[in-house]
Design a protein around this motif. Structure first.
Motif, PDB file in Angstrom:
ATOM      1  N   PHE A  89       0.853  -1.130   0.026  1.00  0.00           N
ATOM      2  CA  PHE A  89      -0.174  -0.012  -0.030  1.00  0.00           C
ATOM      3  C   PHE A  89       0.743   1.190  -0.010  1.00  0.00           C
ATOM      4  CE2 PHE A  89      -3.127  -3.175   1.815  1.00  0.00           C
ATOM      5  CZ  PHE A  89      -4.090  -2.947   0.953  1.00  0.00           C
ATOM      6  N   ALA A  90       2.109   1.417   0.482  1.00  0.00           N
ATOM      7  CA  ALA A  90       2.909   2.387   0.527  1.00  0.00           C
ATOM      8  C   ALA A  90       3.437   2.637  -1.017  1.00  0.00           C
ATOM      9  CB  ALA A  90       4.374   2.008   1.341  1.00  0.00           C
ATOM     10  N   LYS A  91       3.215   1.604  -1.919  1.00  0.00           N
ATOM     11  CA  LYS A  91       4.014   1.840  -3.331  1.00  0.00           C
ATOM     12  C   LYS A  91       2.774   2.330  -4.028  1.00  0.00           C
ATOM     13  CE  LYS A  91       7.267  -1.560  -3.021  1.00  0.00           C
ATOM     14  NZ  LYS A  91       7.577  -3.082  -3.499  1.00  0.00           N
ATOM     15  N   HIS A  92       1.160   2.200  -3.628  1.00  0.00           N
ATOM     16  CA  HIS A  92       0.220   2.454  -4.751  1.00  0.00           C
ATOM     17  C   HIS A  92      -0.728   3.303  -4.273  1.00  0.00           C
ATOM     18  CE1 HIS A  92       1.786  -0.710  -7.134  1.00  0.00           C
ATOM     19  NE2 HIS A  92       1.992  -1.413  -5.897  1.00  0.00           N
ATOM     20  N   THR A  93      -1.089   4.279  -4.699  1.00  0.00           N
ATOM     21  CA  THR A  93      -2.306   5.358  -4.393  1.00  0.00           C
ATOM     22  C   THR A  93      -3.567   4.378  -4.575  1.00  0.00           C
ATOM     23  OG1 THR A  93      -2.788   6.023  -6.282  1.00  0.00           O
ATOM     24  CG2 THR A  93      -1.077   7.300  -4.811  1.00  0.00           C
ATOM     25  N   LEU A  94      -4.664   4.820  -3.913  1.00  0.00           N
ATOM     26  CA  LEU A  94      -6.023   3.988  -4.189  1.00  0.00           C
ATOM     27  C   LEU A  94      -6.413   4.576  -5.435  1.00  0.00           C
ATOM     28  CD1 LEU A  94      -5.613   3.640  -1.143  1.00  0.00           C
ATOM     29  CD2 LEU A  94      -8.384   3.905  -0.768  1.00  0.00           C
ATOM     30  N   THR A  95      -6.231   5.808  -6.101  1.00  0.00           N
ATOM     31  CA  THR A  95      -6.438   6.351  -7.274  1.00  0.00           C
ATOM     32  C   THR A  95      -5.773   5.301  -8.410  1.00  0.00           C
ATOM     33  OG1 THR A  95      -6.757   8.580  -6.760  1.00  0.00           O
ATOM     34  CG2 THR A  95      -6.572   8.016  -9.005  1.00  0.00           C
ATOM     35  N   GLU A  96      -4.638   4.901  -8.282  1.00  0.00           N
ATOM     36  CA  GLU A  96      -3.950   4.049  -9.201  1.00  0.00           C
ATOM     37  C   GLU A  96      -4.711   2.522  -8.984  1.00  0.00           C
ATOM     38  OE1 GLU A  96       0.015   1.612  -9.284  1.00  0.00           O
ATOM     39  OE2 GLU A  96       0.126   2.828  -8.247  1.00  0.00           O
ATOM     40  N   LEU A  97      -5.038   2.164  -7.821  1.00  0.00           N
ATOM     41  CA  LEU A  97      -5.362   0.810  -7.739  1.00  0.00           C
ATOM     42  C   LEU A  97      -6.774   0.759  -8.222  1.00  0.00           C
ATOM     43  CD1 LEU A  97      -4.255  -0.101  -4.112  1.00  0.00           C
ATOM     44  CD2 LEU A  97      -3.400  -0.951  -6.222  1.00  0.00           C
ATOM     45  N   ARG A  98      -7.421   1.700  -8.292  1.00  0.00           N
ATOM     46  CA  ARG A  98      -8.928   1.875  -8.988  1.00  0.00           C
ATOM     47  C   ARG A  98      -8.733   1.431 -10.400  1.00  0.00           C
ATOM     48  NH1 ARG A  98     -10.080   5.728  -4.926  1.00  0.00           N
ATOM     49  NH2 ARG A  98      -9.810   7.700  -6.480  1.00  0.00           N
ATOM     50  N   THR A  99      -7.592   1.471 -11.151  1.00  0.00           N
ATOM     51  CA  THR A  99      -7.349   1.145 -12.461  1.00  0.00           C
ATOM     52  C   THR A  99      -7.214  -0.044 -12.570  1.00  0.00           C
ATOM     53  OG1 THR A  99      -5.120   1.721 -12.654  1.00  0.00           O
ATOM     54  CG2 THR A  99      -6.624   3.531 -12.832  1.00  0.00           C
ATOM     55  N   TRP A 100      -7.061  -0.886 -11.561  1.00  0.00           N
ATOM     56  CA  TRP A 100      -6.459  -2.454 -11.645  1.00  0.00           C
ATOM     57  C   TRP A 100      -7.787  -3.207 -12.144  1.00  0.00           C
ATOM     58  CZ3 TRP A 100      -2.012  -4.488  -8.451  1.00  0.00           C
ATOM     59  CH2 TRP A 100      -1.023  -3.793  -8.442  1.00  0.00           C
ATOM     60  N   SER A 101      -7.537  -4.472 -12.514  1.00  0.00           N
ATOM     61  CA  SER A 101      -8.699  -5.131 -12.636  1.00  0.00           C
ATOM     62  C   SER A 101      -9.162  -6.046 -11.129  1.00  0.00           C
ATOM     63  CB  SER A 101      -8.479  -6.240 -13.710  1.00  0.00           C
ATOM     64  OG  SER A 101      -7.474  -7.225 -13.303  1.00  0.00           O
ATOM     65  N   ASP A 102     -10.358  -6.529 -11.257  1.00  0.00           N
ATOM     66  CA  ASP A 102     -10.672  -7.285  -9.968  1.00  0.00           C
ATOM     67  C   ASP A 102      -9.820  -8.443  -9.773  1.00  0.00           C
ATOM     68  OD1 ASP A 102     -13.592  -5.903  -9.467  1.00  0.00           O
ATOM     69  OD2 ASP A 102     -13.768  -6.792 -11.396  1.00  0.00           O
ATOM     70  N   TYR A 103      -9.441  -9.040 -10.689  1.00  0.00           N
ATOM     71  CA  TYR A 103      -8.434 -10.140 -10.691  1.00  0.00           C
ATOM     72  C   TYR A 103      -7.288  -9.849 -10.277  1.00  0.00           C
ATOM     73  CZ  TYR A 103      -5.366 -14.005 -12.320  1.00  0.00           C
ATOM     74  OH  TYR A 103      -4.347 -14.780 -12.484  1.00  0.00           O
ATOM     75  N   ASP A 104      -6.494  -8.670 -10.823  1.00  0.00           N
ATOM     76  CA  ASP A 104      -5.173  -8.131 -10.210  1.00  0.00           C
ATOM     77  C   ASP A 104      -5.211  -7.902  -8.919  1.00  0.00           C
ATOM     78  OD1 ASP A 104      -3.920  -8.841 -12.741  1.00  0.00           O
ATOM     79  OD2 ASP A 104      -4.316  -6.657 -13.639  1.00  0.00           O
ATOM     80  N   LEU A 105      -6.500  -7.256  -8.290  1.00  0.00           N
ATOM     81  CA  LEU A 105      -6.397  -6.912  -6.966  1.00  0.00           C
ATOM     82  C   LEU A 105      -6.319  -7.994  -6.159  1.00  0.00           C
ATOM     83  CD1 LEU A 105      -9.160  -3.955  -7.528  1.00  0.00           C
ATOM     84  CD2 LEU A 105      -6.751  -3.798  -6.925  1.00  0.00           C
ATOM     85  N   GLU A 106      -7.171  -8.727  -6.323  1.00  0.00           N
ATOM     86  CA  GLU A 106      -7.134 -10.153  -5.443  1.00  0.00           C
ATOM     87  C   GLU A 106      -5.790 -10.839  -5.657  1.00  0.00           C
ATOM     88  OE1 GLU A 106     -10.758 -12.033  -4.559  1.00  0.00           O
ATOM     89  OE2 GLU A 106     -12.152 -10.449  -5.308  1.00  0.00           O
ATOM     90  N   GLN A 107      -5.144 -10.891  -6.662  1.00  0.00           N
ATOM     91  CA  GLN A 107      -3.849 -11.736  -6.889  1.00  0.00           C
ATOM     92  C   GLN A 107      -2.866 -11.286  -5.998  1.00  0.00           C
ATOM     93  OE1 GLN A 107      -3.238 -14.608  -8.513  1.00  0.00           O
ATOM     94  NE2 GLN A 107      -5.542 -14.501  -8.362  1.00  0.00           N
ATOM     95  N   GLU A 108      -2.940 -10.041  -5.463  1.00  0.00           N
ATOM     96  CA  GLU A 108      -2.090  -9.670  -4.360  1.00  0.00           C
ATOM     97  C   GLU A 108      -1.998 -10.295  -3.297  1.00  0.00           C
ATOM     98  OE1 GLU A 108       0.505  -7.255  -4.832  1.00  0.00           O
ATOM     99  OE2 GLU A 108      -0.208  -7.218  -7.043  1.00  0.00           O
ATOM    100  N   GLY A 109      -3.003 -11.222  -3.035  1.00  0.00           N
ATOM    101  CA  GLY A 109      -2.861 -12.213  -1.868  1.00  0.00           C
ATOM    102  C   GLY A 109      -3.513 -11.530  -0.759  1.00  0.00           C
ATOM    103  N   ARG A 110      -3.405 -12.303   0.505  1.00  0.00           N
ATOM    104  CA  ARG A 110      -3.939 -11.952   1.832  1.00  0.00           C
ATOM    105  C   ARG A 110      -3.556 -10.718   2.325  1.00  0.00           C
ATOM    106  NH1 ARG A 110      -5.980 -16.596   4.398  1.00  0.00           N
ATOM    107  NH2 ARG A 110      -6.625 -14.955   6.002  1.00  0.00           N
TER     108      ARG A 110
END
Length: 757
Positions: A89-110
């Motif tokens: 989370f220190a590397k990525h803003t929420l604005t950036e993460l909102r451009t990610w796909s559902d699959y890629d978000l959950e692939q970051e793991g637990r």
């Protein structure tokens, strides 16, 4: 994608080697690690854990591998070695993460640490549990309780659900929507009205005792694959399985049992459906009325020979409203039935004749019936058909809605409900020494309306991906930022965690496969399956992070930080020993949960009972009530040139909003989800070509522009006037007001749209 008659398709059966390849493709070597194989071996077995995916039964006589492809994916998804840490989370803003796909978000793991949203940096930053609870408690104390939503996703245990509902009522509201509001609330309303019980009447053993099954709008192969085992056994013993669904789903066409060495080596397939009819979306009322029409005609012919098709003794003793219903059926013309259903009379009569000749019939359905503007009429019509021959309240018969989320039915059983009349509030008042709120709370649609008009100020999410799952996605996301407080309890990152209120927390919890160690040792929890049986569940894996808390501990932490002390409400003791919570459930719901702890590990679960199964009808009339439908069209959509009925669909590689991958193997679609499914005839008539990029716009007549762009035209076997697209990607097209009138379940299975080239 492969071609057959100019449409994409899958040549193989459901199950078989395809299932094994599907698991290994998604999770690679992870699924063969000792921890994973040991966990999968205990899935849905005595002393093991209940699957985190669907709500299918945990049978007493279990298979060697009591999990399906999707169940294995759900378990391995939870057991992943990937971790979503504060460093991420220190590397990525929420604005950036909102451009990610559902699959890629959950692939970051637990998720590993409790996090607080820092608005200045637009990032999540770590915080202690004490800080999170104190901050959330302070915000809740400052808010009007009626402005706060307590949402539950459907997978939390009975123990957690009971505590969560109690927390909400002690706080001061009945705002307890859950995922049932988006799928089977129609079931709860329609069955309650017609037979006096809000859940299905079938138990697992009935599946081995019927001689016919009628399926409406339920995709067994992707949504409840373990159902395929009893279906295969039924088909082999000659049970007639009649399916009505707009889409030809592989799980109801053919099946190869992955647990049969012979079938795996030979490729032997079992044909599942005896008849398969592709009904028009929204045409189920017409089909069911046509089935009933043939039954009445067959009874007329039988009477002339001194026999009856109808179960007249049952009808006279146990039902009301038959005369009005029969008059409506006889007055409806076959031309109208054919037009609305999209099926010829001969096909409907052929299916109805199976019903006439069968002694014991089970009716099975899914969201293809419930998610319509007149979904309640769909369900009530199915009940009407079954009542005609006394197919409710006998072994091997009944109505069987197949539930999705693993404990969505159980949550409602123990108090997660916005409807105060469904909860024993007087008993809760006596147990805990407070006056529960008596006014109706908000369901999912009403909560969304409250966000849009400003009445809702805070949202607490016990699991799930609420913003992604609801209709009217874009409007709701924009309004969501005006909320004062949002709190999300989760195991993995998803889209809903990236759209926050002014104050926001992300709280990571243990998964169901993990060892939940509290003051008195390792804890077990419980769930209710789709057949109303209660099962124990015990996780044994090492938690993904030492910073995780269990869901009961999180609920207790929030409650203690928010509520004044109450000597009858012992949060710490309950968290230390979940058996104490089960004792409370047994006290509140004594008829269904007596001796809860003693019965918790009953092989096959213990049955909590169903009045309608016993032919005790808790309706206004005191009998099972026939219902006369308003019309033949369940979709609420009138035909018009260029207007289509869009079905939102789930792929073989997802569970609800969780995307495991990009392979919809059972439909022959690979590598993408931005597809628009349409039959080749419609393509030719409209001048579309395969692979052409188009948009869909909503055609609801409310002057609100809703659009999904960038869809690839894909030829697929669908009825005329019908389109298919993936859920949740199509949700922005669904108007919030497009829902069942009685239950407010969003009508995802027939959305009015137009294609823009």
């Amino acid at each position: 994608m492969t071609e057959r008659n100019d449409t994409v398709h899958y040549d193989g059966p459901s199950g078989g080697w395809g299932s094994l390849r599907g698991i290994t493709r998604v999770f690679g070597a992870e699924w063969t690690t000792p921890a994973a194989t040991e966990t999968l071996a205990s899935q849905n077995k005595p002393e093991g854990f209940m699957c985190v995916s669907c709500a299918w039964a945990k049978p007493a006589n279990y298979h060697a591998f009591e999990f399906c492809e999707n169940g294995a994916k759900a378990t391995l998804w939870e057991l992943t070695t990937r971790r979503c840490t504060p460093e991420f989370f220190a590397k990525h803003t929420l604005t950036e993460l909102r451009t990610w796909s559902d699959y890629d978000l959950e692939q970051e793991g637990r998720l590993t640490h409790p996090m607080r949203h820092d608005k200045d940096s637009d990032r999540y930053v770590p915080c202690s549990w004490e800080e999170a609870f104190a901050g959330i408690g302070a915000e809740l104390k400052a808010l009007d309780p009626k402005s706060v939503i307590f949402y539950a996703s459907g997978r939390a245990s009975l123990e957690t659900s009971y505590m969560y509902a109690l927390f909400a009522r002690l706080y001061g509201n009945n705002n307890l929507p859950d995922s049932s509001n988006m799928c089977h609330e129609t079931t709860s309303v329609a069955l309650k009205k017609s037979i006096g019980a809000s859940v299905g009447t079938v138990v697992f053993d009935d599946l081995a005792k019927c001689d016919a099954m009628f399926f409406f709008g339920q995709n067994t192969g992707s949504n409840s694959p373990r159902f395929l085992h009893p279906l295969q056994e039924a088909a082999k013993r000659g049970v007639k399985i009649i399916t009505f669904n707009p889409v030809r789903e592989k799980g109801l066409e053919s099946f190869t049992n992955p647990q049969s060495p012979v079938e795996m080596l030979t490729g032997d397939e079992t044909r599942i459906s005896t008849q398969y009819h592709q009904v028009r979306p929204g045409g189920d009322i017409a089909v069911l009325l046509g089935l009933c029409k043939h039954v009445f005609a067959a009874d007329d012919a039988a009477k002339a020979q001194g026999r009856r098709v109808l179960d007249t003794a049952f009808l006279e003793q146990h039902t009301s409203g038959l005369a009005e219903f029969e008059a409506r059926v006889r007055a409806t013309a076959w031309d109208d039935i054919e037009k609305e259903s999209g099926l010829p009379r001969a096909d409907i009569e052929a299916a109805a004749q199976v019903y006439v000749e069968a002694e014991r019939v089970i009716g099975v359905y899914g969201m293809g019936l419930t998610q319509h503007v007149h979904g309640s009429d769909n369900v009530a019509m199915f009940v009407n058909l079954l009542l005609l021959k006394g197919n409710i309240g006998r072994e091997g018969t009944g109505i069987s809605p197949v539930r999705g989320h693993s404990n969505v039915q159980g949550q409602r059983t123990v108090g997660i409900s916005e409807k105060p009349e469904l909860v024993p509030l007087d008993k809760l008042a006596e147990q805990f020494g407070f006056e529960p709120p008596r006014d109706k709370g908000m369901n999912t649609v009403e909560a969304c309306e409250g966000v849009l008009d400003g009445r809702v100020k805070s949202f607490i999410g016990l699991g799930g991906n609420f913003i992604r799952a609801i209709p009217e996605t874009e409007r709701l996301e924009a309004a969501w930022r005006d909320l004062r407080l949002t709190v999300q309890v989760a195991t993995k990152l998803n889209r809903s965690h990236l759209v926050n209120g002014q104050v926001a927390y992300l709280l990571p919890c243990l998964g169901r496969t993990e060892d939940d160690v509290q003051a008195t040792g390792s804890q077990a929890v419980s769930m209710e399956d789709t057949f109303s049986c209660i099962h124990g569940s015990q996780g044994r894996r090492t938690p993904a992070s030492e910073h995780l808390l269990s869901e009961p501990a999180i609920v207790a932490g929030l409650a203690k930080a928010t509520l004044p002390p109450n000597p009858k409400v012992e949060w710490d003791r309950w968290v230390g020993d979940y058996a104490l919570v089960r004792d409370l459930i047994a006290e509140t719901y004594s008829d269904e949960f007596h001796d809860f702890n003693e019965r918790m590990w009953t092989p096959g679960g213990f049955y909590r009972g169903n009045s309608a199964r016993d032919r005790v009808w808790k309706t206004e009339s005191g009998k099972a009530d026939f219902t006369v439908p308003e019309g033949l069209n369940a979709s609420g959509i009138e035909d018009d040139e260029g207007r289509y009925r869009l079905i939102t669909m789930r792929s073989n590689d997802q569970f609800n909003t969780t995307i495991y991958g990009y392979s919809d193997r059972l439909r022959g679609i690979e590598g993408r989800r931005d597809v628009l499914l349409i039959n080749p005839g419609e393509m030719r008539r409209r001048g579309f070509r395969e692979g052409q990029t188009v948009s869909l716009v909503t055609d609801a007549g409310d002057n609100v522009h809703r659009e999904v762009r960038g869809l690839k035209v894909t030829p697929f076997d669908l009825p005329d006037g019908c389109l298919g697209g993936y859920y949740p990607e199509m949700n922005p097209l669904v108007p919030l007001q497009h829902h069942d009138g009685a239950s407010k379940t969003p009508a995802y299975k027939a959305v009015p749209v137009r294609i823009v080239a």
